[in-house]
Design a protein around this motif. Sequence first.
Motif, short mmCIF file in Angstrom:
data_model
loop_
_atom_site.label_atom_id
_atom_site.label_comp_id
_atom_site.label_asym_id
_atom_site.label_seq_id
_atom_site.Cartn_x
_atom_site.Cartn_y
_atom_site.Cartn_z
N UNK A 1 0.85 -1.20 0.00
CA UNK A 1 0.00 0.00 0.00
C UNK A 1 0.88 1.24 0.00
N UNK A 2 0.59 2.21 -0.86
CA UNK A 2 1.42 3.40 -1.00
C UNK A 2 1.22 4.34 0.17
N UNK A 3 2.17 5.29 0.30
CA UNK A 3 2.10 6.28 1.36
C UNK A 3 0.82 7.10 1.26
N UNK A 4 0.49 7.53 0.03
CA UNK A 4 -0.73 8.32 -0.17
C UNK A 4 -1.97 7.52 0.17
N UNK A 7 -2.41 7.44 3.88
CA UNK A 7 -2.95 8.72 4.37
C UNK A 7 -4.45 8.77 4.14
N UNK A 8 -4.87 8.34 2.96
CA UNK A 8 -6.30 8.32 2.64
C UNK A 8 -7.06 7.39 3.58
N UNK A 9 -6.50 6.20 3.79
CA UNK A 9 -7.15 5.23 4.68
C UNK A 9 -7.28 5.78 6.09
N UNK A 10 -6.23 6.40 6.59
CA UNK A 10 -6.27 6.96 7.95
C UNK A 10 -7.28 8.10 8.05
N UNK A 37 -14.37 12.88 4.51
CA UNK A 37 -12.97 12.54 4.22
C UNK A 37 -12.51 13.09 2.87
N UNK A 38 -13.45 13.71 2.15
CA UNK A 38 -13.16 14.28 0.84
C UNK A 38 -12.68 13.20 -0.15
N UNK A 39 -13.39 12.06 -0.12
CA UNK A 39 -13.09 10.99 -1.06
C UNK A 39 -14.42 10.47 -1.62
N UNK A 40 -14.34 9.61 -2.61
CA UNK A 40 -15.55 9.00 -3.16
C UNK A 40 -15.90 7.76 -2.33
#
Length: 222
Positions: A1-4, A7-10, A37-40
């Motif tokens: 899992x990437x760093x970004x 961050x999104x998951x957290x 969370x400003x995500x879809x």
Amino acid sequence: MSYCSDITKNRILECAKKEFLNKGFDKAQVGEIAKAANVTTGAIYRHFKNKEDLFFTLIEDVYKYTLEVVVEVEVETKNESEDYKTLLAQDEHIVIEAMFSEAMNFVNYMYEHFEEFKLIFECSKGSMVENFVEEIVNRYTKKNMRLIHSSGNKKLGIDKIEEFEVYMLTRGYIISLCECIIHNIPHNYANRYIKSIVAFQYYGWNGLLNFNTRKQPFSCQG
């Protein structure tokens, strides 16, 4: 899992925790979590299978730790060479202090993970862990019944104590520990509160187990 991706998951987890704490599991909406969370919603489902998975991820560590504590107590009970009567006959200050120390170890852990236990105790209705406290009570009831029905206690005639009696007494104790979190009792006051609960438990069980004979359970007749 990437760093970004981490961050999104957290960020999703942080927003999910707020949503669950505010609305409970049943009424919480994945769409609202995504918006906060400003995500879809699709991004959420890339990290979590469903709302249940999202909720459980938040409480997984404390859930597993609590089960480990219960299992440890169950193992100790099975290997216990002394019966309850012998245990409670020891110096009361030593026994109460030992009981208090054991209770406070877990209470302190609950305060260290205050919001996670809030989720379990108050916000889990409709989730897979909504009956978690009741499951713990049932397991401790069985543990207490094993102690009461030890060979030493049978000789005293106290093995006639009904399982429902033990269940009610056990449930009262477990719930009293949970009340620290449910009622937002300040951590610095919990020490005094738990000491009172432990003393009540000690003297209550001691008095109960000192009865050599038991009357038939009271029954209501209509």
